[in-house]
Design a protein around this motif. Sequence first.
Motif, PDB file in Angstrom:
ATOM      1  N   SER A   1       0.841  -1.195   0.000  1.00 26.61           N
ATOM      2  CA  SER A   1       0.000   0.000   0.000  1.00 26.61           C
ATOM      3  C   SER A   1       0.877   1.246   0.000  1.00 26.61           C
ATOM      4  O   SER A   1       2.001   1.230   0.517  1.00 26.61           O
ATOM      5  CB  SER A   1      -0.924   0.029   1.221  1.00 26.61           C
ATOM      6  OG  SER A   1      -1.827  -1.054   1.188  1.00 26.61           O
ATOM      7  N   VAL A   2       0.348   2.322  -0.580  1.00 26.55           N
ATOM      8  CA  VAL A   2       1.047   3.608  -0.555  1.00 26.55           C
ATOM      9  C   VAL A   2       0.248   4.557   0.345  1.00 26.55           C
ATOM     10  O   VAL A   2      -0.948   4.362   0.576  1.00 26.55           O
ATOM     11  CB  VAL A   2       1.195   4.201  -1.975  1.00 26.55           C
ATOM     12  CG1 VAL A   2       1.996   3.279  -2.859  1.00 26.55           C
ATOM     13  CG2 VAL A   2      -0.172   4.476  -2.594  1.00 26.55           C
ATOM     14  N   GLY A   3       0.923   5.607   0.836  1.00 26.25           N
ATOM     15  CA  GLY A   3       0.287   6.509   1.790  1.00 26.25           C
ATOM     16  C   GLY A   3      -0.783   7.394   1.168  1.00 26.25           C
ATOM     17  O   GLY A   3      -0.693   7.793   0.014  1.00 26.25           O
ATOM     18  N   ILE A   4      -1.797   7.719   1.985  1.00 31.01           N
ATOM     19  CA  ILE A   4      -2.882   8.588   1.527  1.00 31.01           C
ATOM     20  C   ILE A   4      -2.376   9.988   1.224  1.00 31.01           C
ATOM     21  O   ILE A   4      -2.938  10.713   0.398  1.00 31.01           O
ATOM     22  CB  ILE A   4      -4.011   8.632   2.581  1.00 31.01           C
ATOM     23  CG1 ILE A   4      -5.228   9.422   2.034  1.00 31.01           C
ATOM     24  CG2 ILE A   4      -3.518   9.239   3.883  1.00 31.01           C
ATOM     25  CD1 ILE A   4      -5.902   8.768   0.874  1.00 31.01           C
ATOM     26  N   LYS A   5      -1.252  10.398   1.878  1.00 29.97           N
ATOM     27  CA  LYS A   5      -0.711  11.735   1.662  1.00 29.97           C
ATOM     28  C   LYS A   5       0.374  11.766   0.594  1.00 29.97           C
ATOM     29  O   LYS A   5       1.032  12.782   0.386  1.00 29.97           O
ATOM     30  CB  LYS A   5      -0.150  12.294   2.974  1.00 29.97           C
ATOM     31  CG  LYS A   5      -1.212  12.508   4.042  1.00 29.97           C
ATOM     32  CD  LYS A   5      -0.615  13.097   5.309  1.00 29.97           C
ATOM     33  CE  LYS A   5      -1.695  13.321   6.371  1.00 29.97           C
ATOM     34  NZ  LYS A   5      -1.119  13.902   7.613  1.00 29.97           N
ATOM     35  N   SER A   6       0.543  10.659  -0.104  1.00 35.54           N
ATOM     36  CA  SER A   6       1.535  10.590  -1.173  1.00 35.54           C
ATOM     37  C   SER A   6       0.987  11.274  -2.423  1.00 35.54           C
ATOM     38  O   SER A   6      -0.176  11.686  -2.480  1.00 35.54           O
ATOM     39  CB  SER A   6       1.870   9.133  -1.496  1.00 35.54           C
ATOM     40  OG  SER A   6       0.725   8.493  -2.045  1.00 35.54           O
TER      41      SER A   6
END
Length: 610
Positions: free
Chosen positions: A48-53
């Motif tokens: 998963s990648v960050g929501i703030k990315s």
Amino acid sequence: MQLKELYEDVQNISEAISSVIKVDVTIIDHNLERIAGTGRYKEKIGESVGIKSAFGYALKKAKAYIIEDPGKNFVCDECEKRGHCTEFAEVCCPILIENEAIGVIGLIAFDENQKERICYNQRNLMYFLKKMADLISSKYLELKQSEVNKILLKELEAVLNSVEDGIIAFDYEGKVLHYNNKFVKLLHVDEAVAERSNMKSFFKDLDIEEIVKKTNYTEKKAFEYDYGDKVFRGYYEAKSICQKEKKLGVLVTITNTKDMLNMVNNISTGTLITRIDDIKGQSTCMTKVKDKAIQAAKSNSTVLIQGESGTGKELFARAIHFHSHRAQRPFIAINCAAIPEQLLESELFGYESGAFTGAKKSGKAGKFELARKGTLFLDEIGDMPLHLQTKLLRVLQEKTIEKIGGTSSIPIDIRIIAATNRDLEKQVAEGAFRSDLYYRLNVIPIKIPPLRMRPDDLDELIDFGLKKFNDKLDKQITKISDRAKMSLKKHAWEGNVRELENVLEYAINMCKKDKIDIEDLPSKFRGVDSQEEVYVPQTLDELEKSAIEKTMNIYANCPKKVEEAAKALGISRATLYRKLKKYKMIENEESHIETKKEQKEEEMIEIISY
């Protein structure tokens, strides 16, 4: 239904994008889960990648964008990796269905070369990515309607046909799987021929088994393909096509040699642009040479520039090029004396793959090819070996070249400008230079006068040199004393303008004030021996005679040499004639006539004044 259910198709698309753009690709779904990737992201599928990315931002805003300065872009303000980001550039393109993002395609650059590929021609790149995003969206929708494969193929074909390079895919037996319009256009074959042809006959040097078993990829290699009475010359890259762990075939990208050369030329042309006005010197002899160069620029004929070392032969060659209709094309220069004889031929004509030990597998384009539709400047042509003179003569006659190791002739459209500081007529007489080549080159002869024959240009050249080296050395020395300037004017300048520039650079380095004086010049300009100053007594007549001789030599080639010399010595013309007679430097009759003429002029001045 979730986007990751399309894993195989999405992964294939990411690999197709990577094959064309040549950067790492990753695709995430609406849950910010990585569902496809190439390169370093292939092993990170499922993470998963960050929501703030940046991906989270693109998913939220449903907009495409390019980040050229990671860490500084406003998109990066809240990113967890800000301050230790290893990316050089990033592209995010959302996958939309009815204006809602269900995923994001990402391109990430990890070095300057990849960054350049992302940032160059951004409009086409975003168009391409949006098309690819549309493919995924279509696949998503068509999967529900059981017609996914047909739509995906049509969309993929449209994208491939928008690419400038030829693309063809085939299996390991050579059977064609797919190709784009550029492929059939480049190789001049119709679709029926392409579909039934075995690609092993097109790419004879392509080791398919090597790609499958070991490398998965081959760098650019030169190849030729004969079609009728014509030959296609180009380069190809090959990469294996994989689905999961099964290898399906080979994807080949084809580039036309001409297109590659044009790309190189577009980058190189425009540097060191030289115009006739950039060449310093307003003396009569230099003005005539400049006028002749301008006239020569209107022609396609060969030009032979002759002059001593340091007179500016390459400057004139560049000026002729940039005043010609070839100005937007390349100016390629090569010094025939600076390259070893055994390498000069390959530099000029290029070579084919495997032409000799150490040759690049892809071959090499020579200067003649790089100068396509432009100008090739052959400096120090008098030092070219005789066997290469023969090859050059053939090029001038037939307008074709043949690479080392090649079997076919390549037509060229270039203009030749040659230059030398040698006496070519003398070399022809001695058998060191081919007479037929000399006459081929000497269609428009231009002879640049040495600096000692144009003393009137010294003031301008000195002023220009002071400004040039002040800028280079970060100094503010804008003046030169009369004594120093006179010493420069008395010098013979065997090294011409190049020698003058060296002297001025030395003087600016040595000068401790805001004005160059004679003490700042090299020792030979101060009348000082390089080891020790030695004074030899002379009579006044000897000193006077020596001063007159040196001044007369300086102005020997001027139309009004006596008048100019008298002005430099600070005496009248009649006085100079008397001293020339005294020291037996001129015929008595000529001296008598000039002296009488000067006396009459002085009498008239007295009468007018009275």
